[in-house]
Design an enzyme around this catalytic site. Structure first.
Site, PDB file in Angstrom:
ATOM      1  N   MET A 147       0.843  -1.197   0.000  1.00  0.00           N
ATOM      2  CA  MET A 147       0.000   0.000   0.000  1.00  0.00           C
ATOM      3  C   MET A 147       0.882   1.253   0.000  1.00  0.00           C
ATOM      4  O   MET A 147       0.407   2.350   0.315  1.00  0.00           O
ATOM      5  CB  MET A 147      -0.945  -0.001   1.206  1.00  0.00           C
ATOM      6  CG  MET A 147      -1.895  -1.202   1.180  1.00  0.00           C
ATOM      7  SD  MET A 147      -3.414  -0.948   2.106  1.00  0.00           S
ATOM      8  CE  MET A 147      -2.773  -0.657   3.743  1.00  0.00           C
ATOM      9  N   LEU A 151       6.667   3.147   1.521  1.00  0.00           N
ATOM     10  CA  LEU A 151       7.600   2.017   1.616  1.00  0.00           C
ATOM     11  C   LEU A 151       8.692   2.267   2.648  1.00  0.00           C
ATOM     12  O   LEU A 151       9.220   3.371   2.765  1.00  0.00           O
ATOM     13  CB  LEU A 151       8.226   1.758   0.249  1.00  0.00           C
ATOM     14  CG  LEU A 151       7.224   1.447  -0.875  1.00  0.00           C
ATOM     15  CD1 LEU A 151       7.971   1.159  -2.179  1.00  0.00           C
ATOM     16  CD2 LEU A 151       6.315   0.276  -0.515  1.00  0.00           C
ATOM     17  N   HIS A 152       9.013   1.209   3.387  1.00  0.00           N
ATOM     18  CA  HIS A 152      10.099   1.248   4.360  1.00  0.00           C
ATOM     19  C   HIS A 152      11.011   0.054   4.101  1.00  0.00           C
ATOM     20  O   HIS A 152      10.784  -0.713   3.151  1.00  0.00           O
ATOM     21  CB  HIS A 152       9.542   1.264   5.788  1.00  0.00           C
ATOM     22  CG  HIS A 152       8.517   0.182   6.064  1.00  0.00           C
ATOM     23  ND1 HIS A 152       8.817  -1.167   5.999  1.00  0.00           N
ATOM     24  CD2 HIS A 152       7.205   0.254   6.380  1.00  0.00           C
ATOM     25  CE1 HIS A 152       7.739  -1.878   6.290  1.00  0.00           C
ATOM     26  NE2 HIS A 152       6.739  -1.035   6.513  1.00  0.00           N
ATOM     27  N   GLY A 194      11.258  -2.748   5.415  1.00  0.00           N
ATOM     28  CA  GLY A 194      10.570  -4.043   5.374  1.00  0.00           C
ATOM     29  C   GLY A 194      10.082  -4.356   3.971  1.00  0.00           C
ATOM     30  O   GLY A 194      10.286  -5.461   3.452  1.00  0.00           O
ATOM     31  N   HIS A 195       9.447  -3.373   3.338  1.00  0.00           N
ATOM     32  CA  HIS A 195       8.970  -3.571   1.960  1.00  0.00           C
ATOM     33  C   HIS A 195      10.148  -3.864   1.015  1.00  0.00           C
ATOM     34  O   HIS A 195      10.064  -4.755   0.163  1.00  0.00           O
ATOM     35  CB  HIS A 195       8.256  -2.317   1.448  1.00  0.00           C
ATOM     36  CG  HIS A 195       6.994  -1.955   2.181  1.00  0.00           C
ATOM     37  ND1 HIS A 195       6.873  -0.801   2.916  1.00  0.00           N
ATOM     38  CD2 HIS A 195       5.794  -2.580   2.282  1.00  0.00           C
ATOM     39  CE1 HIS A 195       5.645  -0.716   3.421  1.00  0.00           C
ATOM     40  NE2 HIS A 195       4.976  -1.790   3.069  1.00  0.00           N
ATOM     41  N   GLN A 219     -10.430  -2.811   1.875  1.00  0.00           N
ATOM     42  CA  GLN A 219      -9.961  -3.513   3.068  1.00  0.00           C
ATOM     43  C   GLN A 219      -9.989  -2.619   4.319  1.00  0.00           C
ATOM     44  O   GLN A 219      -9.567  -3.052   5.389  1.00  0.00           O
ATOM     45  CB  GLN A 219      -8.581  -4.132   2.838  1.00  0.00           C
ATOM     46  CG  GLN A 219      -7.439  -3.146   2.714  1.00  0.00           C
ATOM     47  CD  GLN A 219      -6.171  -3.833   2.241  1.00  0.00           C
ATOM     48  OE1 GLN A 219      -6.073  -4.318   1.125  1.00  0.00           O
ATOM     49  NE2 GLN A 219      -5.178  -3.901   3.124  1.00  0.00           N
ATOM     50  N   ASP A 273       2.296  -9.337   8.632  1.00  0.00           N
ATOM     51  CA  ASP A 273       0.841  -9.510   8.562  1.00  0.00           C
ATOM     52  C   ASP A 273       0.595 -11.018   8.464  1.00  0.00           C
ATOM     53  O   ASP A 273       0.241 -11.542   7.401  1.00  0.00           O
ATOM     54  CB  ASP A 273       0.292  -8.757   7.359  1.00  0.00           C
ATOM     55  CG  ASP A 273       0.566  -7.268   7.473  1.00  0.00           C
ATOM     56  OD1 ASP A 273      -0.210  -6.567   8.117  1.00  0.00           O
ATOM     57  OD2 ASP A 273       1.612  -6.811   6.949  1.00  0.00           O
TER      58      ASP A 273
HETATM   59  P1  AMP Z   1       1.522  -2.974   3.452  1.00  0.00           P
HETATM   60  O1  AMP Z   1       2.074  -1.924   2.570  1.00  0.00           O
HETATM   61  O2  AMP Z   1       1.497  -2.622   4.897  1.00  0.00           O
HETATM   62  O3  AMP Z   1       0.208  -3.518   2.937  1.00  0.00           O
HETATM   63  O4  AMP Z   1       2.527  -4.196   3.374  1.00  0.00           O
HETATM   64  C1  AMP Z   1       2.925  -4.731   2.146  1.00  0.00           C
HETATM   65  C2  AMP Z   1       3.718  -5.984   2.403  1.00  0.00           C
HETATM   66  O5  AMP Z   1       4.877  -5.658   3.185  1.00  0.00           O
HETATM   67  C3  AMP Z   1       2.945  -7.036   3.187  1.00  0.00           C
HETATM   68  O6  AMP Z   1       3.250  -8.318   2.657  1.00  0.00           O
HETATM   69  C4  AMP Z   1       3.474  -6.860   4.577  1.00  0.00           C
HETATM   70  O7  AMP Z   1       3.384  -8.027   5.366  1.00  0.00           O
HETATM   71  C5  AMP Z   1       4.922  -6.507   4.310  1.00  0.00           C
HETATM   72  N1  AMP Z   1       5.519  -5.816   5.458  1.00  0.00           N
HETATM   73  C6  AMP Z   1       4.995  -4.784   6.158  1.00  0.00           C
HETATM   74  N2  AMP Z   1       5.800  -4.455   7.185  1.00  0.00           N
HETATM   75  C7  AMP Z   1       6.854  -5.306   7.147  1.00  0.00           C
HETATM   76  C8  AMP Z   1       8.027  -5.489   7.954  1.00  0.00           C
HETATM   77  N3  AMP Z   1       8.281  -4.744   9.026  1.00  0.00           N
HETATM   78  N4  AMP Z   1       8.902  -6.473   7.598  1.00  0.00           N
HETATM   79  C9  AMP Z   1       8.647  -7.256   6.518  1.00  0.00           C
HETATM   80  N5  AMP Z   1       7.573  -7.132   5.725  1.00  0.00           N
HETATM   81  C10 AMP Z   1       6.680  -6.179   6.034  1.00  0.00           C
END
Ligand code: AMP
Length: 288
Positions: A39, A42-43, A45-46, A70, A158
């Protein structure tokens, strides 16, 4: 090909037609393709998901779509951070194509289909956000069919979402390999999240205590202590740490997310939490 390159480091496709045209070129060249749905905001983790995808494929599509279906009406859809330029810069040297459709491209007039995954969608997040996983399952199935990737990477951050997607892909015979990625954390253990940006410094300090309490609760359950006792104690500690409420702190079977009937951990287990500081709702999880 009407790719929107502007000042971006990574080209952006806005329509399904443009996405597919670019992927068709890659396929002609015999390249393997991965998808990382996000979504945005981006950090690290992404980015780690993109880099993990790159270990399996030649080209990675990162979708950026704040999916309205959602979010419930009272949730943070409007406030969710939208920073596409920064996202494109962050992906430079990692992803190959951003797919950033608008809501009309994803849900044109007359859109009528919803995918619901029973069972694993229902407890935990499902009981606090009853329409959430139908929104997730529907948009992810669309993204998978639009992209037809060899692999798609989802974060364990998640965890219940990952279980829902794995169930859906298996049930619907969607020809993609789902790759789970470990949770990336700050130095103090707070799981990286786009929603951490909502926290003021005082709340940020409180947030750091969540992962510590969850880890200690998991360790006690792993040593054979009663699940209800340790999770109740953990919830109390989360409130004492400064959180305003705990939606759940729960220890579950690893893939079904079913509760342990025996009251003790007798098989591979996961601890999952959702708690609120002010208006910000944080989730985390780890193996037990
Ligand atoms: P989001 O943008 O929050 O919908 O997340 C997109 C994807 O990034 C999803 O598969 C999340 O599980 C993953 N994600 C979010 N935060 C982290 C994190 N801290 N470490 C690893 N993956 C992450």
């Amino acid at each position: 090909m009407a790719l929107d390159s502007n000042s971006y480091d990574v080209p952006v496709a806005r329509t399904v037609a443009d996405l597919r045209a670019e992927i068709a070129e890659w396929r002609k060249a015999g390249l393997r393709v991965g998808l990382v749905p996000t979504m945005g905001a981006l950090h690290a983790g992404h980015i780690s998901l993109v880099d993990l995808a790159l270990q399996h494929v030649d080209r990675v599509v990162v979708s950026i779509f704040v999916n309205p279906t959602q979010f419930a009406a009272h949730e943070d859809f409007g406030a969710y951070p939208r920073v596409e330029d920064a996202d494109a810069t962050a992906l430079s040297g990692h992803g190959h194509l951003i797919f950033a459709p608008n809501a009309d491209e994803m849900y044109p007039q007359g859109f009528s289909t919803t995918i619901t995954v029973a069972g694993v969608s229902e407890p935990l997040e499902g009981s606090f956000r009853p329409t959430h996983f139908a929104g997730v399952a529907t948009v992810v199935s669309k993204l998978l069919l639009q992209t037809l990737p060899d692999v798609a990477v989802f974060g364990e951050k998640d965890y219940q979402q990952l279980m829902v997607i794995q169930r859906m892909v298996s049930d619907l015979n969607i020809p993609v390999t789902i790759i789970p990625a470990p949770t990336r954390r700050e130095a103090d253990g707070l799981a990286l999240s786009s929603r951490n940006a909502y926290l003021n410094p005082e709340q940020r300090a409180i947030a750091a205590k969540l992962n510590v309490i969850v880890r200690e609760t998991a360790a006690r359950a792993a040593q054979g202590e009663d699940i209800a006792t340790v999770t109740k104690e953990g919830e109390r500690r989360i409130i004492e740490a400064g959180f305003d409420s705990v939606d759940y702190l729960s220890i579950r079977h690893t893939s079904s997310l079913a509760a342990f009937e025996t009251g003790r951990v007798t098989a591979p287990a996961r601890i999952l939490v959702a708690a609120k500081i002010g208006k910000t709702r944080l989730i985390d999880n780890m193996p037990v």
